[in-house]
Enzyme design. Structure first.
Site, mmCIF file in Angstrom:
data_model
loop_
_atom_site.group_PDB
_atom_site.id
_atom_site.type_symbol
_atom_site.label_atom_id
_atom_site.label_comp_id
_atom_site.label_asym_id
_atom_site.label_seq_id
_atom_site.Cartn_x
_atom_site.Cartn_y
_atom_site.Cartn_z
ATOM 1 N N ASP A 602 11.191 31.390 95.948
ATOM 2 C CA ASP A 602 10.366 32.304 96.721
ATOM 3 C C ASP A 602 10.978 32.291 98.232
ATOM 4 O OD1 ASP A 602 7.399 33.692 96.796
ATOM 5 O OD2 ASP A 602 8.052 33.154 98.600
ATOM 6 N N ASN A 610 9.938 41.684 106.794
ATOM 7 C CA ASN A 610 9.542 43.027 106.349
ATOM 8 C C ASN A 610 8.799 43.585 107.566
ATOM 9 O OD1 ASN A 610 10.817 43.726 103.894
ATOM 10 N ND2 ASN A 610 9.059 43.055 102.970
ATOM 11 N N HIS A 615 11.357 47.352 106.181
ATOM 12 C CA HIS A 615 11.757 47.194 104.674
ATOM 13 C C HIS A 615 13.044 47.493 104.243
ATOM 14 C CE1 HIS A 615 7.512 46.715 103.418
ATOM 15 N NE2 HIS A 615 7.094 47.567 104.427
ATOM 16 N N ASP A 619 14.981 44.802 102.013
ATOM 17 C CA ASP A 619 15.594 45.120 100.904
ATOM 18 C C ASP A 619 16.820 44.885 100.643
ATOM 19 O OD1 ASP A 619 13.404 46.429 99.835
ATOM 20 O OD2 ASP A 619 14.099 48.442 100.343
ATOM 21 N N GLU A 645 9.243 39.064 96.589
ATOM 22 C CA GLU A 645 10.645 38.027 96.874
ATOM 23 C C GLU A 645 10.537 36.724 96.045
ATOM 24 O OE1 GLU A 645 6.782 36.896 99.339
ATOM 25 O OE2 GLU A 645 7.577 38.687 98.451
#
Length: 731
Positions: A602, A610, A615, A619, A645
């Site tokens: 994670d 973000n 975002h 990404d 994630e």
């Protein structure tokens, strides 16, 4: 002296042979010679031995006397003894001791002066005595001194032992006359030698008897051991032969079942023109054969919808008095059995050895299966073109019976694959039969389906407009020419010749064949072709082929397969495909007892990325993170994005120590990596949890992932950017 008779020969062992009769006498003669030598040595050394014994007895007496005197004198010691030699403590103590007449006891101080003596010699008190003992203690001797000498006080020849006392700088000398020793020497020597001789004779007799008993015991033991070994070998050979025969019979039965099913399911296509009822009866006969082979009461094929949520149809056969359930199965919602549906989709199979033993958490399934009479249940998914269309279900009604072993359970997979192939075949032939009824209309009209006919040698005899549209060649250009001059690649040319030859020769070949051709422009065209042979009354047979363009379908299948298995953002396996593949790897590791580990990863504080960077940057970080993980892993490792994630890695053939090293390498690589984006770069870290396959979790991927997720939670709680291992519980 006469020897006892030898015991009779037992005859229990072929190895035991009669002993020569002279052997005991020779042994006795040798023993007597040995005893004579021992007697001579004893006679020679007996005086020395007795002298040693006298010294030992005298040393014990001296030690005891010295200890007593040392305790009696206490701290007064030498001063008390030398203050008044005639009334000293030492002299008074010797009077109390009252030693025997054959012992002389003398006490000397550190300067070798006589302090006290019994028998008393008053004129010698205080005199320095030149004696072997004084010379020995002057040389530094600390404890006992042994010697033989003539006393300078009374001229007696004695054995002496001298001993230095503990707390007092005095030493005591005790002597015993040698006259008694010499008087008893001969008597003791004679008695000792006689005792040795008697003991030797008895020892010889006992040894002779013991040798006979041991020989007899060894012979019996050898015979019994040989008998036991022969019996054990015979039993082992019988068991191995019986086991081999059973395994051979079982393998033969399994192979026969699969072969018969394959042939029977292939023959089922021949009854398609007779209608669905004929096809169902043929399938019921095959299901009956399966049920009898596995000793089951019912065998059912469940046809489900695309989402495997509802039963839309079923084919079933029952054995004996087992009640059928065909009237209640269609329309059953599989969401009523969530665990059963989940396990079937995850593993491809479900095996419930006792429905009544299901836990309370699956009480709804227990009630539903019991209502249908099922006591034992085995399910295996039926897959057609990588899509689950239903399940093969075997169950026993209200009885447990013998449980299916691993070999029987493994046999269900190829049977389910055969059923899937047969259903595919049936559906395809149904479609082609329907098309065949419209063949003339389709062939003569402006059809989208390509239809051609060929001679046995591949000569093209007919070519419709669908073929022209599909391949680009007009009919006038190809009719009368050879098929082998068009469409086919070099690899497919020989395959097509063999196929046509077998098809015309009535060989057992599947008329439905997938081909990859090339059109007039050299483009690849994927087609599925159904072939049929028309045999006119006169002339050679003619092969008709109907080509269905699957190029777009193949492309869509490839896209759908990628979409169904791949995460769109990172290009990694998605959660569903990762779970499916991981379950197979876990099942294989469990069967082969091989190590396997799972990593849960994670990205730390990803929400902050973000929120602060947008975002789009998030990404980009996810894509770069996926690529970074690929670089750190082997080709055999399974890597997937579970969502957001969160990522997972399955490491087959990997123990806990190696998995921890891999995780630490990933963690360090992420920590050192700079994630680039349009506005610059940023740094990120990752937390990793590790879990290992153990007997407690090797049947459940969910449990293994949960353990790895718990380790990930601990890594997060411990400050992030770390690796935490979920250690196996010791029971």
């Amino acid at each position: 002296m006469s020897l006892p008779p030898s015991p009779p020969t037992t005859g229990l062992s072929s190895e035991a042979s009669p002993r020569p009769p002279l052997l005991p006498w020779l042994a006795l003669a040798g023993t007597l010679v040995l005893l004579a030598a021992i007697a001579w040595l004893l006679t020679r050394d007996h005086a020395r031995q007795l002298e040693h014994l006298e010294y030992e007895r005298l040393e014990a007496t001296t030690l005891f006397t010295a200890a007593w005197l040392d305790a009696s004198l206490g701290d007064a010691g030498e001063s008390a003894c030398l203050a008044d030699p005639e009334a000293s403590i030492c002299d008074r103590w010797l009077r109390e001791l009252n030693p025997p007449e054959n012992l002389s006891v003398a006490i000397f101080d550190a300067d070798h002066r006589l302090v006290a003596r019994r028998p008393a010699v008053p004129e010698a008190l205080g005199v320095v005595v030149d004696h072997p003992v004084t010379r020995a203690f002057s040389a530094g001797t600390d404890r006992a001194v042994r010697f033989r000498d003539t006393s300078p006080l009374d001229g007696g020849d004695r054995f002496y032992v001298a001993w230095r006392m503990e707390r007092t700088p005095l030493y005591i000398v005790i002597g015993t006359p040698t006259i008694a020793y010499r008087a008893n020497l001969r008597e003791r020597a004679i008695l000792t030698i006689a005792g040795y001789l008697i003991l030797a004779v008895f020892a010889f007799l006992l040894m002779w008897r013991a040798m006979e008993a041991l020989r007899l015991r060894d012979a019996i033991a050898r015979s019994l051991s040989q008998a036991r070994e022969a019996h054990t070998a015979l039993q082992s050979e019988s068991r191995q032969r019986a086991t081999s025969e059973r395994e051979a019979l079982r393998r033969s039965a399994d192979q026969t079942l699969v072969a018969r099913l394959a042939r029977s399911l292939l023959d089922t296509t021949g009854v398609i023109p007779d209608g669905d009822e004929a096809v169902q009866k043929a399938l019921e006969a095959d299901l009956r054969r399966i049920a009898l082979h596995f000793d089951m009461d019912r065998c059912t094929i469940l046809f489900t919808d695309d989402d495997y949520r509802k039963i839309v149809a079923a084919v079933q056969t029952t054995i004996g008095n087992a009640p059928p359930t065909l009237d209640i199965l269609p329309g059953v919602d599989l969401d009523l059995f969530p665990a059963l549906r989940r396990d079937t989709l995850g593993d491809g199979c479900v095996h419930i050895h006792d429905v009544l033993a299901l836990p309370n958490s699956r009480g709804g399934e227990r009630i539903g299966l019991t209502a249908m009479g099922s006591r034992v249940l085995h399910m295996r998914t039926i897959v057609v073109r990588e899509r689950i269309v239903g399940s093969l279900v075997l169950d026993r009604v209200e009885r447990l019976g013998e449980p299916l072993d691993d070999q029987a359970i493994a046999l269900l997979e190829p049977i389910a694959d055969l059923l899937g192939s047969a259903l595919t075949h049936i559906e395809a032939i149904r479609t082609l039969r329907e098309s065949e009824r419209r063949f003339r209309t389709l062939f003569d009209g402006d059809a989208a389906i390509a239809i051609q006919s060929f001679g046995p040698d591949g000569t093209i005899r007919s070519w419709n407009r669908g073929s022209e549209r599909l391949y680009g060649y007009p009919p006038d250009a190809v009719i009368g020419t050879s098929l082998y001059d068009y469409l086919l690649t070099d690899e497919a040319r020989e395959r097509t010749r063999t196929f046509f030859r077998n098809l015309v020769g009535d060989e057992d070949v599947d008329p439905v064949v997938d081909f990859t051709f090339r059109d007039i422009h050299g483009h690849v065209v994927h087609v599925r072709t159904y072939h049929t042979v028309f045999r006119p009354t006169s002339g050679p047979p003619e092969i008709y082929a109907i080509d269905m363009d699957l190029t777009r379908v193949k492309q869509l299948e490839l896209q759908l397969r990628e979409q169904a298995t791949t995460d769109e953002l990172t290009g990694l396996w998605n959660r569903r495909y990762f779970t499916r593949r991981a379950q197979r790897e876990l099942a294989m590791a469990s069967r082969t007892e091989r190590p396997l580990c799972v990593l849960m990863l994670d990205i730390d504080h990803f929400k902050r990325i973000n929120d602060t960077r947008g975002h789009g940057v998030g990404d980009r970080v996810l894509r770069d993170f996926g690529a970074l993980l690929r670089d750190q892993l082997r080709a055999t490792d399974l890597l997937g994005r579970l969502g957001g994630e969160e990522f997972a890695v399955l490491l087959p053939e990997t123990g806990l120590g190696t998995a921890e090293k891999v995780a630490e390498r990933i963690r360090a690589a992420v920590e050192d990596h700079s994630f680039e984006h349009d506005e610059g770069t940023l740094r990120a870290t990752v937390s990793i949890g590790i879990a290992q396959r153990t007997p407690e979790n090797d049947k459940s991927l969910d449990r293994l992932l949960s353990q790895a997720d718990q380790a990930l939670y601990e890594a997060k709680a411990g400050g992030r950017n770390r690796v935490v291992v979920q250690r196996p519980t010791l029971v």
